[in-house]
Write a protein that holds these residues in place. Structure first.
Motif, short mmCIF file in Angstrom:
data_model
loop_
_atom_site.label_atom_id
_atom_site.label_comp_id
_atom_site.label_asym_id
_atom_site.label_seq_id
_atom_site.Cartn_x
_atom_site.Cartn_y
_atom_site.Cartn_z
N UNK A 1 -71.15 -66.44 11.46
CA UNK A 1 -72.34 -65.90 10.83
C UNK A 1 -71.96 -65.36 9.46
N UNK A 2 -72.68 -65.80 8.44
CA UNK A 2 -72.45 -65.36 7.07
C UNK A 2 -73.36 -64.17 6.77
N UNK A 3 -72.76 -63.03 6.42
CA UNK A 3 -73.52 -61.81 6.13
C UNK A 3 -73.06 -61.27 4.79
N UNK A 4 -74.01 -61.02 3.90
CA UNK A 4 -73.68 -60.38 2.63
C UNK A 4 -74.76 -59.35 2.31
N UNK A 5 -74.43 -58.49 1.38
CA UNK A 5 -75.34 -57.40 1.00
C UNK A 5 -75.53 -57.42 -0.51
N UNK A 6 -76.72 -57.81 -0.98
CA UNK A 6 -76.99 -57.77 -2.42
C UNK A 6 -76.85 -56.34 -2.93
N UNK A 7 -76.30 -56.20 -4.10
CA UNK A 7 -76.11 -54.86 -4.68
C UNK A 7 -77.38 -54.42 -5.39
N UNK A 8 -78.39 -54.16 -4.60
CA UNK A 8 -79.68 -53.71 -5.11
C UNK A 8 -79.88 -52.25 -4.71
N UNK A 9 -80.73 -51.58 -5.44
CA UNK A 9 -81.03 -50.19 -5.11
C UNK A 9 -81.74 -50.14 -3.75
N UNK A 10 -81.36 -49.17 -2.91
CA UNK A 10 -82.04 -49.03 -1.64
C UNK A 10 -83.44 -48.45 -1.83
N UNK A 11 -84.27 -48.59 -0.82
CA UNK A 11 -85.63 -48.05 -0.86
C UNK A 11 -85.75 -46.96 0.19
N UNK A 12 -86.25 -45.80 -0.22
CA UNK A 12 -86.40 -44.66 0.69
C UNK A 12 -87.84 -44.57 1.17
N UNK A 13 -88.01 -44.36 2.46
CA UNK A 13 -89.34 -44.12 3.03
C UNK A 13 -89.34 -42.71 3.63
N UNK A 14 -90.01 -41.79 2.95
CA UNK A 14 -90.13 -40.44 3.46
C UNK A 14 -90.98 -40.36 4.71
N UNK A 15 -91.92 -41.28 4.84
CA UNK A 15 -92.77 -41.29 6.03
C UNK A 15 -91.98 -41.68 7.28
N UNK A 16 -91.12 -42.69 7.14
CA UNK A 16 -90.32 -43.16 8.28
C UNK A 16 -88.96 -42.46 8.35
N UNK A 17 -88.58 -41.76 7.29
CA UNK A 17 -87.27 -41.12 7.18
C UNK A 17 -86.13 -42.12 7.36
N UNK A 18 -86.20 -43.17 6.53
CA UNK A 18 -85.16 -44.19 6.51
C UNK A 18 -84.84 -44.57 5.07
N UNK A 19 -83.66 -45.13 4.89
CA UNK A 19 -83.29 -45.80 3.65
C UNK A 19 -83.13 -47.28 4.01
N UNK A 20 -83.89 -48.13 3.35
CA UNK A 20 -83.86 -49.57 3.62
C UNK A 20 -83.06 -50.28 2.54
N UNK A 21 -82.37 -51.35 2.94
CA UNK A 21 -81.55 -52.12 2.01
C UNK A 21 -81.48 -53.56 2.50
N UNK A 22 -81.33 -54.50 1.58
CA UNK A 22 -81.34 -55.91 1.98
C UNK A 22 -79.99 -56.39 2.47
N UNK A 23 -80.06 -57.41 3.31
CA UNK A 23 -78.90 -58.17 3.74
C UNK A 23 -79.30 -59.64 3.69
N UNK A 24 -78.32 -60.50 3.55
CA UNK A 24 -78.56 -61.93 3.62
C UNK A 24 -77.72 -62.45 4.79
N UNK A 25 -78.41 -62.99 5.78
CA UNK A 25 -77.75 -63.49 6.99
C UNK A 25 -77.99 -65.00 7.06
#
Length: 96
Positions: free
Chosen positions: A1-25
């Motif tokens: 399985x090929x997994x990489x992580x683009x070096x993009x700014x994460x996105x914060x959701x105060x409503x869900x209390x998470x930090x989201x970030x992309x991956x490419x699988x």
């Protein structure tokens, strides 16, 4: 399985209390996330405020991506949400 992580700014959701970030699988872009609780418990976030969450994420991005890579491998590349318990388990077993 090929997994990489683009070096993009994460996105914060105060409503869900998470930090989201992309991956490419295997060439497909998906969104992963880490909970505020995990960032506070394991990565030094002082509060669930945007600045603290994103600061902790940025400071510990390699560790977070390593744990996410393992979770994605375990779930067959399904979108991943890192929770405090998983991070604790992952880091305890990574050192063993």
């Amino acid at each position: 399985m090929q997994i990489s992580f683009p070096k993009e700014a994460p996105e914060y959701s105060g409503r869900e209390l998470i930090v989201a970030f992309p991956a490419v699988v295997n060439g497909e872009r998906i969104w992963c996330s880490i909970t505020a609780e995990a960032l506070e418990d394991h990565f030094g976030a002082a509060s669930p405020r945007l600045e603290d969450m994103v600061g902790a994420f940025d400071a510990h991005r390699p560790r977070i991506e390593a744990a996410t890579r393992r979770l994605l491998s375990e779930t067959g590349g399904q979108c991943a949400r890192l929770r405090s318990g998983y991070v604790r388990f992952y880091e305890a077993n990574a050192r063993a």
